[in-house]
Design an enzyme around this catalytic site. Structure first.
Site, PDB file in Angstrom:
ATOM      1  N   ARG A 117       0.808  -1.225   0.045  1.00 41.29           N
ATOM      2  CA  ARG A 117      -0.012   0.244  -0.008  1.00 41.29           C
ATOM      3  C   ARG A 117       0.844   1.306   0.046  1.00 41.29           C
ATOM      4  O   ARG A 117       1.867   1.236  -0.109  1.00 41.29           O
ATOM      5  CB  ARG A 117      -0.776  -0.119   1.163  1.00 41.29           C
ATOM      6  CG  ARG A 117      -0.396  -0.106   2.588  1.00 41.29           C
ATOM      7  CD  ARG A 117      -1.331  -0.172   3.626  1.00 41.29           C
ATOM      8  NE  ARG A 117      -0.687  -0.621   5.040  1.00 41.29           N
ATOM      9  CZ  ARG A 117      -1.379  -0.682   6.269  1.00 41.29           C
ATOM     10  NH1 ARG A 117      -2.760  -0.368   6.014  1.00 41.29           N
ATOM     11  NH2 ARG A 117      -0.684  -1.123   7.243  1.00 41.29           N
ATOM     12  N   TRP A 159       2.635  -6.368  13.118  1.00 39.78           N
ATOM     13  CA  TRP A 159       4.028  -5.688  12.623  1.00 39.78           C
ATOM     14  C   TRP A 159       4.989  -5.691  13.579  1.00 39.78           C
ATOM     15  O   TRP A 159       6.215  -5.117  13.099  1.00 39.78           O
ATOM     16  CB  TRP A 159       3.736  -4.261  11.676  1.00 39.78           C
ATOM     17  CG  TRP A 159       2.596  -3.505  12.416  1.00 39.78           C
ATOM     18  CD1 TRP A 159       1.494  -3.255  12.616  1.00 39.78           C
ATOM     19  CD2 TRP A 159       3.130  -2.486  13.589  1.00 39.78           C
ATOM     20  NE1 TRP A 159       1.011  -2.467  13.290  1.00 39.78           N
ATOM     21  CE2 TRP A 159       2.109  -2.032  13.877  1.00 39.78           C
ATOM     22  CE3 TRP A 159       4.383  -2.396  14.060  1.00 39.78           C
ATOM     23  CZ2 TRP A 159       2.038  -0.857  15.052  1.00 39.78           C
ATOM     24  CZ3 TRP A 159       4.424  -1.279  15.042  1.00 39.78           C
ATOM     25  CH2 TRP A 159       3.213  -0.657  15.500  1.00 39.78           C
ATOM     26  N   GLU A 209      -7.729   3.658  15.962  1.00 37.75           N
ATOM     27  CA  GLU A 209      -7.126   2.370  15.964  1.00 37.75           C
ATOM     28  C   GLU A 209      -6.451   2.077  17.126  1.00 37.75           C
ATOM     29  O   GLU A 209      -5.585   2.727  17.556  1.00 37.75           O
ATOM     30  CB  GLU A 209      -6.496   2.059  14.898  1.00 37.75           C
ATOM     31  CG  GLU A 209      -6.842   2.117  13.374  1.00 37.75           C
ATOM     32  CD  GLU A 209      -5.898   2.158  12.207  1.00 37.75           C
ATOM     33  OE1 GLU A 209      -4.591   1.559  12.663  1.00 37.75           O
ATOM     34  OE2 GLU A 209      -6.000   2.623  11.040  1.00 37.75           O
ATOM     35  N   HIS A 236      -2.890 -10.220  13.129  1.00 32.09           N
ATOM     36  CA  HIS A 236      -3.015  -9.270  13.834  1.00 32.09           C
ATOM     37  C   HIS A 236      -4.411  -9.474  14.517  1.00 32.09           C
ATOM     38  O   HIS A 236      -5.303  -9.941  13.867  1.00 32.09           O
ATOM     39  CB  HIS A 236      -3.354  -7.907  12.904  1.00 32.09           C
ATOM     40  CG  HIS A 236      -3.220  -6.757  13.517  1.00 32.09           C
ATOM     41  ND1 HIS A 236      -4.212  -6.165  14.308  1.00 32.09           N
ATOM     42  CD2 HIS A 236      -2.170  -5.959  13.861  1.00 32.09           C
ATOM     43  CE1 HIS A 236      -3.712  -4.956  15.127  1.00 32.09           C
ATOM     44  NE2 HIS A 236      -2.651  -4.784  14.436  1.00 32.09           N
ATOM     45  N   ASN A 288      -4.994   7.284   5.093  1.00 29.82           N
ATOM     46  CA  ASN A 288      -4.766   6.534   6.157  1.00 29.82           C
ATOM     47  C   ASN A 288      -3.290   6.730   6.753  1.00 29.82           C
ATOM     48  O   ASN A 288      -2.263   6.558   5.722  1.00 29.82           O
ATOM     49  CB  ASN A 288      -4.871   4.969   6.045  1.00 29.82           C
ATOM     50  CG  ASN A 288      -4.746   4.024   7.062  1.00 29.82           C
ATOM     51  OD1 ASN A 288      -5.664   4.171   7.942  1.00 29.82           O
ATOM     52  ND2 ASN A 288      -3.571   3.304   7.181  1.00 29.82           N
ATOM     53  N   GLU A 289      -3.161   7.130   7.730  1.00 37.45           N
ATOM     54  CA  GLU A 289      -2.011   7.313   8.463  1.00 37.45           C
ATOM     55  C   GLU A 289      -0.783   8.002   7.399  1.00 37.45           C
ATOM     56  O   GLU A 289       0.254   7.393   7.234  1.00 37.45           O
ATOM     57  CB  GLU A 289      -1.197   5.982   8.954  1.00 37.45           C
ATOM     58  CG  GLU A 289      -1.969   5.490  10.157  1.00 37.45           C
ATOM     59  CD  GLU A 289      -1.446   4.364  10.882  1.00 37.45           C
ATOM     60  OE1 GLU A 289      -0.516   3.823  10.373  1.00 37.45           O
ATOM     61  OE2 GLU A 289      -1.838   4.045  11.753  1.00 37.45           O
TER      62      GLU A 289
HETATM   63  C1  GAL Z   1      -1.924   0.747  11.317  1.00 41.13           C
HETATM   64  C2  GAL Z   1      -2.731   0.931   9.964  1.00 41.13           C
HETATM   65  C3  GAL Z   1      -3.954  -0.090   9.884  1.00 41.13           C
HETATM   66  C4  GAL Z   1      -3.386  -1.482  10.237  1.00 41.13           C
HETATM   67  C5  GAL Z   1      -2.929  -1.498  11.689  1.00 41.13           C
HETATM   68  C6  GAL Z   1      -2.193  -2.816  12.190  1.00 41.13           C
HETATM   69  O1  GAL Z   1      -0.849   1.507  11.217  1.00 41.13           O
HETATM   70  O2  GAL Z   1      -3.378   2.412   9.850  1.00 41.13           O
HETATM   71  O3  GAL Z   1      -4.335  -0.184   8.595  1.00 41.13           O
HETATM   72  O4  GAL Z   1      -2.208  -1.778   9.247  1.00 41.13           O
HETATM   73  O5  GAL Z   1      -1.581  -0.356  11.602  1.00 41.13           O
HETATM   74  O6  GAL Z   1      -1.624  -2.430  13.428  1.00 41.13           O
END
Ligand code: GAL
Length: 659
Positions: free
Chosen positions: A113, A316, A308, A359, A151-152
């Site tokens: 992405r 990650w 979030e 996740h 997003n971010e």
């Molecule tokens: C964020 C992101 C999400 C998802 C999440 C997982 O940084 O905006 O789309 O990837 O991490 O922790």
């Protein structure tokens, strides 16, 4: 300008929802389960560009219409995403030069992405075309209560070095400096013979075999921030017509180094933050609190959203550490304590495929017969009980200075010590205050700080003359300022302020520094008050301040280590080193003298935050915490508060009115 979304009522609860990954029967089950858990808001469509526009100019909205209608019928509100963080494969194929390029010259590949440069004209045009249609089609949809742009921003795609970026950068420089002479002066291009005679000679500060001009890098960080911010503004302005609030989710206020969020905040109708615990860190709840306080500060004290966080493992990270019993609840309610009016997760249902299949989610792979699901349902009912908290504010008497430009500048190469990082000192001071049960705001050094009893500047390496004057006025009119070493050193171009360090703060602190003496990796020095210290020592000369403590060992033995300068009606303290564990003791008399109010005698593992008339007590220890002298009703159990918070528990006391 629309403010915080009017709907859903109470504290919003939910998460990122990707129904496009699931067949219809699962989508129908989702809605049933959302109702069971008390979910009131979901974020939709965030990565769905190719599903909405499978080929250039061909739109397919039917699937989204159906999902929006189903959610609306169930009374679940929608935070509708714009999917520009995932340009479709057809776009990248048609415009291969829109792919971002790293500082090292690597072109970003496909299949992930964030694969388009925010400055690329074709990307801007495609963004406009799609977002215009989303605004037209869904602006009045009754399920849609707000917009979630992109997003971010800034993570993972921060700086881009593609040709479109370099063009935009040159325009940005022309606009910022107007003349090449001004640019050459600001960047100090006489050093290493870099003087520019034509705008076209200036490149982006790409990777080189040794250090690239730090002023050039600092400006590139500013340019990068502005490039992403204008991509956001483009979308926001297209969505504005709907009259619904627009936001974008920050990639962690504390961790998102690449965006200057003070510049972003005024452009958002509501601040939204993402926060993930560093699973392995024992004190990660203090980091969470810091991120939440910074979010509230960016919101100017108004309610904000945790857009979030996770119910458990974060895939990650090096290890997907599960949350401990009660930890998800403590985390969620800590955000609420510190001003959040929404508790959202990534993501609703754990994916079966793709990069993030390991996740955690609100509905785990194990389904509803799981601890996570039971905790999710219980959290829904806690948040329903906390509806009365909505809109109330958190008051802070202490503020910490936070400036992204100083973050960027300090962490460029070739500083006096590799141990100097922006977050290190800020986290140390924040933790000392947290453990003393003091709620802190964060402020830009140029902000109006007159309302705080104490302002702490732990890491203000870059400080403009104007900001230094602001701090000085604050002290003269009665404020207490605490400054840590290596602050006030350079101006906005990373040029050392004239004369001895700390140039911008010499008069205010009543001292100068003759020479820095950074310590070796494990080296310790001692102070006359008994504390040991690390990282830094320096030769302080008093020019008005008095010494409160001296170094007793190390390169500056016998010379001042902690000083205070009484100035006007206030006082400016200076710490010339990093106390190893005695920072809290060192701060206590300063906070007392400034009459900072806080509870006494509580364990330093108890989080204590007053929001409006609700006292949030979060016990992070394995033993009960006694909280004497508090009377009121525990809102979560609807019983009178009995003066004790059980191990790992959260109690929210609606304080009884004072007699
Ligand atoms: C964020 C992101 C999400 C998802 C999440 C997982 O940084 O905006 O789309 O990837 O991490 O922790």
């Amino acid at each position: 300008m629309p403010g915080y979304p009017a709907l859903p009522e109470g504290i919003a609860y939910g998460g990122d929802y990707y129904p496009e990954q699931w067949p219809r029967e699962v989508q129908e089950e989702d809605v049933r389960l959302m109702r069971e858990a008390g979910v009131t808001l979901v974020s939709l469509g965030i990565f769905a560009w190719v599903l909405l526009e499978p080929a250039e100019g061909r739109y397919e909205f039917g699937w989204l219409d159906e999902i929006l209608d189903r959610l609306h019928a169930a009374g679940i509100a929608v935070n509708l995403g714009t999917p520009t963080a995932t340009p479709p494969p057809w776009f990248s194929r048609k415009y291969p030069d829109s792919l971002p390029v790293t500082r090292e010259g690597v072109t970003i590949g496909l299949g992930s992405r964030e694969s388009a440069c925010s400055s690329h004209p074709a990307f801007l045009a495609a963004t406009s075309a799609l977002v215009t249609r989303l605004a037209e089609r869904y602006g009045e949809h009754p399920a849609v209560v707000m917009w979630h742009v992109h997003n971010e921003y800034g993570a993972p795609l921060g700086e881009c070095y593609c040709p479109a970026s370099v063009n935009a950068w040159r325009d940005w420089l022309r606009h910022a400096y107007e003349s090449l002479d001004a640019l050459n002066d600001a960047w100090g291009t006489t050093f290493w013979g870099q003087r520019y005679g034509d705008w076209a000679e200036i490149d982006a500060p790409r990777w080189s075999h040794t250090v690239v001009n730090p002023a050039q890098r600092l400006d590139y960080a500013r340019f990068t921030n502005d490039a992403h911010l204008s991509h956001y503004r483009l979308q926001r302005d297209l969505l504005r017509g709907s009259g619904k609030p627009v936001t974008t989710n920050f990639a962690g206020t504390v961790n998102c180094k690449s965006m200057d969020l003070w510049r972003w905040a005024p452009e958002l109708d509501v601040i939204a933050n993402d926060h993930y615990l560093a699973g392995e860190r024992a004190d990660n709840h203090i980091h969470l609190a810091m991120s939440a306080d910074l979010s509230r500060s960016l919101a100017g004290g108004a309610p904000w959203m945790i857009m979030e966080h996770s119910t458990g493992a974060v895939s990650w990270q090096p290890r997907g550490i599960a949350k401990r019993p009660g930890e998800m609840r403590r985390n969620s309610l800590a955000h609420v304590a510190r001003g959040a009016d929404a508790v959202m997760f990534f993501q609703w249902r754990a994916s079966r495929y793709g990069a993030e299949k390991f996740h955690s989610a609100m509905v785990p792979h194990a389904g509803t017969d799981s601890q996570i699901w039971r905790d999710v349902v219980a959290l829904g009912s806690d948040l329903a009980a906390l509806a009365e908290v909505r809109g109330s504010r958190v008051a802070a008497e202490v503020a910490i200075v936070w400036d992204w430009e100083s973050y960027w500048a300090l962490e460029l190469e070739w500083r006096p010590s590799g141990d100097l990082t922006f977050l290190e000192r800020i986290s140390a001071f924040y933790e000392a205050l947290w453990r003393a049960h003091i709620t802190t705001d964060f402020v830009h050094p140029s902000a109006d700080i007159s309302g705080y009893r104490v302002v702490v500047a732990p890491s203000s390496y870059l400080l403009t003359e104007a900001s230094a004057k602001n701090l000085q006025r604050y002290v003269e009119s009665g404020g207490t300022l605490v400054v840590s070493y290596f602050s006030g050193i350079v101006n906005e171009h990373d040029t050392v302020h004239p004369g001895a360090h700390p140039g911008a703060l010499r008069d205010l602190l009543g001292l100068s520094v003759e020479e820095f003496h950074p310590l070796r990796e494990h080296e310790r020095v001692t102070l006359s008050g008994g504390a040991t210290a690390r990282v830094w020592s320096e030769r302080v000369r008093l020019t008005g301040a008095r010494s409160d403590q001296r170094f007793t060992t190390g390169p500056d033995a016998g010379h001042p280590a902690v000083t205070v300068n009484e100035l006007g009606a206030g006082a400016a303290w200076y710490l010339a080193t990093a106390p190893a564990d005695g920072l809290r003791d060192l701060l206590t008399p300063i906070l007392d003298r400034a009459a900072v109010t806080r509870p006494r005698g509580l364990p330093d593992t108890l989080e204590h935050v007053l929001r409006g008339r609700h006292l949030f007590l979060i016990n992070h220890a394995d033993t009960p915490a006694a909280v004497p002298g508090v009377t009121g009703t525990d809102v979560l159990t609807r019983t009178p508060f009995d003066g004790e918070v059980p191990p790992g528990a959260v109690t929210v006391v609606r304080l009884a009115p004072l007699p």
